[in-house]
Design a protein around this motif. Structure first.
Motif, mmCIF file in Angstrom:
data_model
loop_
_atom_site.group_PDB
_atom_site.id
_atom_site.type_symbol
_atom_site.label_atom_id
_atom_site.label_comp_id
_atom_site.label_asym_id
_atom_site.label_seq_id
_atom_site.Cartn_x
_atom_site.Cartn_y
_atom_site.Cartn_z
ATOM 1 N N VAL A 71 1.082 -1.018 -0.031
ATOM 2 C CA VAL A 71 -0.220 0.001 0.396
ATOM 3 C C VAL A 71 0.621 1.203 0.041
ATOM 4 C CG1 VAL A 71 -1.894 1.203 1.392
ATOM 5 C CG2 VAL A 71 -2.033 -1.173 1.184
ATOM 6 N N PHE A 72 0.394 2.612 -0.946
ATOM 7 C CA PHE A 72 1.301 3.893 -0.934
ATOM 8 C C PHE A 72 0.701 5.005 -0.582
ATOM 9 C CE2 PHE A 72 2.333 0.478 -4.377
ATOM 10 C CZ PHE A 72 3.835 0.263 -4.560
ATOM 11 N N TYR A 73 1.491 5.366 0.502
ATOM 12 C CA TYR A 73 1.065 6.872 0.459
ATOM 13 C C TYR A 73 2.096 7.812 0.235
ATOM 14 C CZ TYR A 73 0.201 9.420 4.703
ATOM 15 O OH TYR A 73 -0.081 10.673 5.665
ATOM 16 N N CYS A 74 1.679 8.589 -0.437
ATOM 17 C CA CYS A 74 2.230 10.215 0.039
ATOM 18 C C CYS A 74 1.165 11.410 1.117
ATOM 19 C CB CYS A 74 1.879 10.615 -2.005
ATOM 20 S SG CYS A 74 2.299 12.577 -1.154
ATOM 21 N N ARG A 75 2.824 10.871 1.713
ATOM 22 C CA ARG A 75 3.310 12.019 2.848
ATOM 23 C C ARG A 75 3.025 13.248 2.680
ATOM 24 N NH1 ARG A 75 3.840 10.099 8.271
ATOM 25 N NH2 ARG A 75 5.345 8.518 6.594
ATOM 26 N N PRO A 76 3.191 14.157 1.621
ATOM 27 C CA PRO A 76 2.838 15.692 1.647
ATOM 28 C C PRO A 76 1.751 15.785 1.482
ATOM 29 C CG PRO A 76 4.725 14.979 0.487
ATOM 30 C CD PRO A 76 4.429 13.254 0.915
ATOM 31 N N LEU A 77 1.059 14.881 0.991
ATOM 32 C CA LEU A 77 -0.121 15.117 0.201
ATOM 33 C C LEU A 77 -1.840 14.128 1.169
ATOM 34 C CD1 LEU A 77 -0.533 14.873 -4.498
ATOM 35 C CD2 LEU A 77 -0.331 16.454 -1.843
ATOM 36 N N ARG A 78 -1.123 13.398 2.085
ATOM 37 C CA ARG A 78 -1.984 12.504 2.698
ATOM 38 C C ARG A 78 -2.829 11.738 1.782
ATOM 39 N NH1 ARG A 78 -3.762 16.660 8.231
ATOM 40 N NH2 ARG A 78 -1.764 16.820 8.683
ATOM 41 N N LEU A 79 -2.425 10.886 0.883
ATOM 42 C CA LEU A 79 -3.722 10.196 -0.013
ATOM 43 C C LEU A 79 -2.766 9.141 0.400
ATOM 44 C CD1 LEU A 79 -4.728 10.948 -2.435
ATOM 45 C CD2 LEU A 79 -3.282 11.089 -3.770
ATOM 46 N N MET A 131 -0.190 4.985 -8.892
ATOM 47 C CA MET A 131 0.303 5.721 -7.637
ATOM 48 C C MET A 131 0.804 7.254 -8.298
ATOM 49 S SD MET A 131 -0.982 6.750 -4.716
ATOM 50 C CE MET A 131 -0.599 8.057 -3.071
ATOM 51 N N GLY A 132 2.061 6.844 -8.622
ATOM 52 C CA GLY A 132 2.921 8.406 -9.108
ATOM 53 C C GLY A 132 1.793 9.139 -9.911
ATOM 54 N N ALA A 133 1.114 8.042 -10.787
ATOM 55 C CA ALA A 133 0.615 9.111 -12.413
ATOM 56 C C ALA A 133 -0.485 9.978 -11.111
ATOM 57 C CB ALA A 133 -0.034 8.104 -12.722
ATOM 58 N N ARG A 134 -0.789 9.366 -10.198
ATOM 59 C CA ARG A 134 -2.157 9.941 -9.529
ATOM 60 C C ARG A 134 -1.810 11.193 -8.482
ATOM 61 N NH1 ARG A 134 -5.960 8.146 -4.710
ATOM 62 N NH2 ARG A 134 -4.555 7.152 -5.112
ATOM 63 N N VAL A 135 -0.596 11.132 -8.284
ATOM 64 C CA VAL A 135 0.366 11.543 -7.223
ATOM 65 C C VAL A 135 0.140 13.351 -8.506
ATOM 66 C CG1 VAL A 135 1.906 12.321 -6.697
ATOM 67 C CG2 VAL A 135 0.813 10.868 -5.314
ATOM 68 N N ALA A 154 6.555 13.967 -5.691
ATOM 69 C CA ALA A 154 6.383 13.832 -4.435
ATOM 70 C C ALA A 154 6.633 12.373 -3.936
ATOM 71 C CB ALA A 154 4.743 14.185 -3.547
ATOM 72 N N PRO A 155 7.526 11.423 -3.008
ATOM 73 C CA PRO A 155 7.807 10.769 -2.622
ATOM 74 C C PRO A 155 6.447 9.848 -1.958
ATOM 75 C CG PRO A 155 8.788 12.601 -1.015
ATOM 76 C CD PRO A 155 7.716 12.979 -1.790
ATOM 77 N N LEU A 156 6.704 8.241 -2.243
ATOM 78 C CA LEU A 156 5.641 7.487 -1.766
ATOM 79 C C LEU A 156 6.491 6.611 -1.429
ATOM 80 C CD1 LEU A 156 3.928 6.586 -5.149
ATOM 81 C CD2 LEU A 156 2.595 8.790 -3.265
ATOM 82 N N ASP A 157 5.435 6.653 -0.109
ATOM 83 C CA ASP A 157 6.356 5.763 1.411
ATOM 84 C C ASP A 157 5.650 4.366 0.766
ATOM 85 O OD1 ASP A 157 8.126 7.570 2.452
ATOM 86 O OD2 ASP A 157 5.920 8.433 3.298
ATOM 87 N N GLN A 158 6.021 3.432 0.869
ATOM 88 C CA GLN A 158 5.380 1.871 1.071
ATOM 89 C C GLN A 158 5.314 1.175 2.321
ATOM 90 O OE1 GLN A 158 7.275 -0.655 -2.135
ATOM 91 N NE2 GLN A 158 6.152 -2.217 -1.359
ATOM 92 N N LYS A 159 4.074 0.097 2.619
ATOM 93 C CA LYS A 159 3.219 0.114 3.258
ATOM 94 C C LYS A 159 3.205 -1.068 3.983
ATOM 95 C CE LYS A 159 0.793 0.317 7.819
ATOM 96 N NZ LYS A 159 1.482 -0.272 8.493
ATOM 97 N N PRO A 160 3.574 -2.415 3.540
ATOM 98 C CA PRO A 160 3.452 -3.317 3.511
ATOM 99 C C PRO A 160 2.302 -3.872 4.698
ATOM 100 C CG PRO A 160 5.389 -3.944 4.377
ATOM 101 C CD PRO A 160 5.261 -2.068 4.728
ATOM 102 N N VAL A 161 1.122 -3.770 4.108
ATOM 103 C CA VAL A 161 -0.348 -5.069 4.430
ATOM 104 C C VAL A 161 -0.267 -6.873 4.759
ATOM 105 C CG1 VAL A 161 -3.089 -5.000 5.078
ATOM 106 C CG2 VAL A 161 -1.311 -2.925 4.030
ATOM 107 N N LYS A 162 -0.241 -7.219 5.579
ATOM 108 C CA LYS A 162 -0.300 -8.557 5.811
ATOM 109 C C LYS A 162 -2.137 -8.596 5.959
ATOM 110 C CE LYS A 162 3.625 -9.625 8.909
ATOM 111 N NZ LYS A 162 4.247 -10.345 10.287
ATOM 112 N N PRO A 163 -2.238 -9.948 5.523
ATOM 113 C CA PRO A 163 -4.058 -10.963 5.395
ATOM 114 C C PRO A 163 -3.997 -10.910 6.501
ATOM 115 C CG PRO A 163 -2.046 -12.318 4.417
ATOM 116 C CD PRO A 163 -1.298 -11.073 4.703
ATOM 117 N N THR A 164 -5.335 -10.963 6.772
ATOM 118 C CA THR A 164 -6.090 -10.949 7.962
ATOM 119 C C THR A 164 -5.715 -12.509 8.667
ATOM 120 O OG1 THR A 164 -7.466 -9.320 8.090
ATOM 121 C CG2 THR A 164 -8.143 -10.513 9.986
ATOM 122 N N LYS A 165 -4.849 -12.927 9.482
ATOM 123 C CA LYS A 165 -4.876 -13.989 10.523
ATOM 124 C C LYS A 165 -6.119 -15.091 10.506
ATOM 125 C CE LYS A 165 -1.498 -16.859 13.765
ATOM 126 N NZ LYS A 165 -0.613 -16.608 14.550
#
Length: 814
Positions: free
Chosen positions: A631-639, A650-654, A780-791
């Motif tokens: 899951v990608f997150y653009c911190r400056p835009l809170r997107l 995501m970069g195109a949308r940003v 704008a820089p993109l941060d990546q957050k790995p999301v695990k499946p619900t156990k």
């Protein structure tokens, strides 16, 4: 090929045309404005544009200049190239050295000029340096174009270049984790484009209402899309479509029995026509290459905007219509899935639209193009069409174009048709005779620009393009450019076998436990030749259910992928699930029995129920510990990214969000200065009127004084009294003249002061705009957050032994 003019106004400075969201097209040529840069607002292109001009008018150069400007501004473009001229966009040489141009020089052109190739390359390089300098540009702008944009060349229908796969899955895939699932409207529009293209390819009528072929194929594809793509069933390809035409997956069409609506004998004829495409070696290229993905055509893997050139010069008329209809359908489907915007998100350009948008006939491309012209504005998709045959265009449809760029025309008939179309968008004040005179007097590289967003049309000369206008390239040159621009390997097939041959094959089928499910993957025999005995290698197949959730990304997604991994050779060996192949929507032709006649199997390690249960537990632990959804997150835009959105998407949308923000800031800045500029303009108008009035009074006073002088001279002959009276009148007239001259000087000073104030205000506006330009960025820089499946929601729905055919037994054609 040169389009340089030696004469002309001085070039503008880069600061005069490097504006936010503005495309530098050339320099104005009207008296009083000569030399001023023509800056076209990028947002105006969302109301679409038309460029018309005869051969040699400079139409190609103007359109390439606009594409270059869009690329520099970060706008991706899809360019349909029926003639092969757009490949010149790849010929950019920042150093402008003769040796850069030499490999692309046309020897015949050099011979016509009586030069060697090397001498002609030196002349062309000198022309380009001089031309760029004359338009206020240099090699640094070419380098900027190269660094900020990926220009990719595709050759659909030709395997030797960089093909696009159009005859793979004919309906949108419901790929898990790869894309947002298509809506019913998306599927319907995609099917309409695919069916229109296929019917044009086999020479059949395309009518969504009356053509039973269109109706049947649409229903078959809609049925496949509705049923989706479970692990043992892939998207419908052309072969599946042929089989479904012979035996439709439904019994009725409307209220009629299927055989009554479309008898079996007639369906057989349609199936044969489609099967000819499948069997023809000439059409094998349509099943190769990268998939037709609009996002990938507009954005490079590294996130840069992409200009995709789709070369169609090598295709027949039917193949071109097939490709154009299919592509336009894909673009329309992509467009409908985008959020609305008032900024320019992407550009669709078609060079020489002749035959695809006629005034009377209804080819498949016309219906989709009309839909795009009417609806694309709301989604930020700009459409630019070009032609040298204006009489062959549907001007009713082109009334949706807000920008008209008109060059030299060949005949009076062409001029009349252009004026008819322009009158439809010109409003009530359209002066047909004046516009006709303007267009008739245009020279090479000179254009008449009518933009509904501007108060008046302008005449201008196009700027020098950054790309070398070589003209159409040879096939070998095109292939070389394809290899240079191709940065992504071809996708592997769904049933591709491992490259390592199985060890110690045995003729007997291994015996496994009664509770162990065995499946056999059928080999892909399309175009293959059996060379040795087929050998099956053991693998594990697991169909799992995964549930991903993330609060801020609004993620709540269930996935059911299928994993395939080689079976471990010994009992102690662990399964490396990280190396498993994930099948998301591809066709897996599975069977409970092996292919008839196959007797060879690779050695199978120990396998019983306990072993299978242990492997199942290992897989579940692996999925929880290691399997993640990015899951990608653009911190400056809170997107946050949406489900299935790649980093590139995501970069195109940003970039779009930042472009919209930039456009809003520029609009606010201009709106803040607009009242002050308007007040100065009004003061300037009044001051000029007063200055003109003072000049008129001065002239009148001068005439009166001259008359009085003449009268006084005459009175000298008739008496002293009259003479003295005349002398006093002369003195008063001279004083009045001096006063009028002073009034004129003061009025002129007032005009000059107001003009200076206006220039200062414009300079202030330019400085603030420059500050915005320095602060604005489309990245704008993109941060990546790995999301695990619900156990608790991880489930293994199917766990089986899969026998998979190996590569050494089959030889795939090159």
């Amino acid at each position: 090929m040169s389009h340089h003019d030696d004469d002309g106004p001085p070039p503008p400075a880069a600061s005069h045309y490097e504006k936010l969201g503005a495309f530098y097209l050339g320099q104005r040529t009207e008296p009083g404005h000569a030399g001023a840069p023509v800056l076209y607002d990028a947002r105006d292109l969302t109301t679409h544009g038309l460029c018309v001009g005869m051969t040699g008018s400079g139409k190609t150069g103007l359109c390439l200049a606009l594409l270059e400007e869009a690329a520099i501004d970060g706008v991706g473009a899809i360019c349909l190239d029926p003639k092969g001229d757009l490949t010149n966009l790849l010929l950019t040489f920042p150093e402008l050295r003769p040796e850069d141009f030499a490999p692309w020089i046309d020897p015949a052109e050099a011979t016509r000029h009586g030069r060697t190739t090397e001498d002609h390359a030196a002349t062309v390089a000198a022309d380009w340096r001089a031309g760029l300098r004359a338009s206020g540009q240099d090699g640094g702008r070419i380098r900027r174009l190269q660094e900020t944009t990926d220009i990719a060349l595709f050759t659909p229908g030709r395997a030797s270049g960089r093909p696009l796969s159009l005859l793979g899955d004919l309906v949108p895939r419901r790929e898990e984790g790869a894309a947002v699932p298509p809506s019913p409207a998306d599927v319907e529009e995609r099917i309409d484009g695919v069916v229109a293209g296929l019917l044009s390819l086999v020479g059949l009528e395309d009518d969504p209402i009356q053509s039973r072929e269109h109706i049947l194929l649409s229903l078959v594809l809609a049925d496949a899309a509705t049923k989706g793509t479970p692990p043992d069933r892939g998207g419908l390809d052309l072969g599946g479509l042929v089989r479904a035409v012979i035996e439709p997956p439904f019994d009725r069409v409307g209220v009629l029995e299927c055989d009554a609506f479309f008898p079996a004998r007639d369906r057989q004829k349609l199936a044969l026509s489609l099967n000819h495409l499948l069997a023809s070696p000439a059409f094998s290229a349509w099943r190769q290459g990268e998939p037709l993905d609009v996002d990938r055509l507009l954005r490079a893997p590294d996130g840069r905007p992409r200009v995709s050139i789709l070369s169609l010069a090598h295709l027949s008329d039917r193949e071109r219509m097939f490709f154009v209809a299919t592509l336009l359908g894909a673009v329309r489907t992509w467009m409908r899935r985008q959020p609305g915007t008032s900024s320019l998100r992407a550009l669709l350009y078609m060079d020489e639209v002749f035959g695809f948008f006629p005034p009377v006939a209804e080819p498949p491309s016309k219906r989709i193009m009309l839909s795009l012209l009417k609806q694309a504005r709301a989604f930020g998709l700009g459409i630019l069409l070009a032609t040298q045959n204006p009489v062959d265009l549907d001007y009713k449809g082109l009334s949706n174009c807000g920008t008209w760029m008109l060059g030299r025309l060949q005949t009076q008939r062409d001029l009349d048709r252009v004026l008819d179309g322009l009158a439809g968008v010109g409003g009530g004040g359209f002066d047909r005779a004046a516009v006709a005179a303007e267009i008739a007097g245009l020279e090479r590289r000179h254009f008449y620009l009518h933009n509904v967003h501007e108060p008046e049309p302008v005449r201008f000369r196009t700027r020098w393009v950054l790309s070398y206008l070589r003209g159409p390239l040879t096939r070998d040159q095109t292939d070389a450019l394809c290899r240079r621009s191709d940065a992504s390997p071809a996708a592997t097939g769904a049933n591709e076998a491992p490259s390592v041959p199985p060890a110690a094959p045995q003729p007997q089928r291994p015996v496994v436990g009664a509770d162990v499910e065995e499946l056999f993957l059928a080999p892909s025999t399309e175009g293959a030749t059996r060379t040795t005995e087929l050998v099956y290698a053991p693998h594990l197949l697991a169909t799992v259910t995964l549930h991903y959730t993330h609060r801020y990304a609004e993620l709540d997604q269930w996935l059911t992928p299928t994993l395939i991994v080689p079976f471990p050779p010994t009992k102690r060996a662990r399964v490396d699930w990280k190396r498993a192949t994930w099948r998301r929507g591809e066709s897996l032709r599975l069977s409970p029995e092996p292919t008839p006649g196959v007797t060879s199997f690779a050695r199978l390690g120990p396998l019983d129920d306990d072993r299978l249960d242990a492997l199942r537990r290992d897989l579940k632990q692996h999925l929880y510990r290691h399997e993640t959804m990015p899951v990608f997150y653009c911190r400056p835009l809170r997107l946050w990214s949406r489900y299935g959105e790649s980093a590139e998407q995501m970069g195109a949308r940003v970039s779009l969000v930042l472009r919209e923000q930039r456009d809003r800031d520029v609009a606010k800045l201009r709106a803040r200065y607009a009242p002050r500029i308007q007040r100065l303009d009004e003061r300037l108008r009044v001051a000029r009127q007063k200055a003109d009035q003072q000049r008129a009074e001065r002239r009148q006073a001068g005439f009166g004084t001259a008359f009085e002088v003449g009268a006084t001279v005459m009175s000298a002959f008739f008496g002293r009294k009259r003479y003295l009276t005349g002398a006093r009148q002369i003195a008063r007239g001279a004083a009045r003249t001096r006063r009028e001259q002073g009034d004129v000087a003061r009025a002129d000073d007032n005009v000059a002061a107001i003009q200076q104030a206006r220039a200062d205000l414009e300079r202030e506006l330019e400085e603030e705009t420059a500050h915005l330009a320095a602060a604005a960025t489309l990245e704008a820089p993109l941060d990546q957050k790995p999301v695990k499946p619900t156990k608790g929601d991880i489930a293994i729905e199917r766990f089986a032994l899969l026998w998979r055919p190996t590569t050494p037994s089959w030889s795939q054609p090159s």
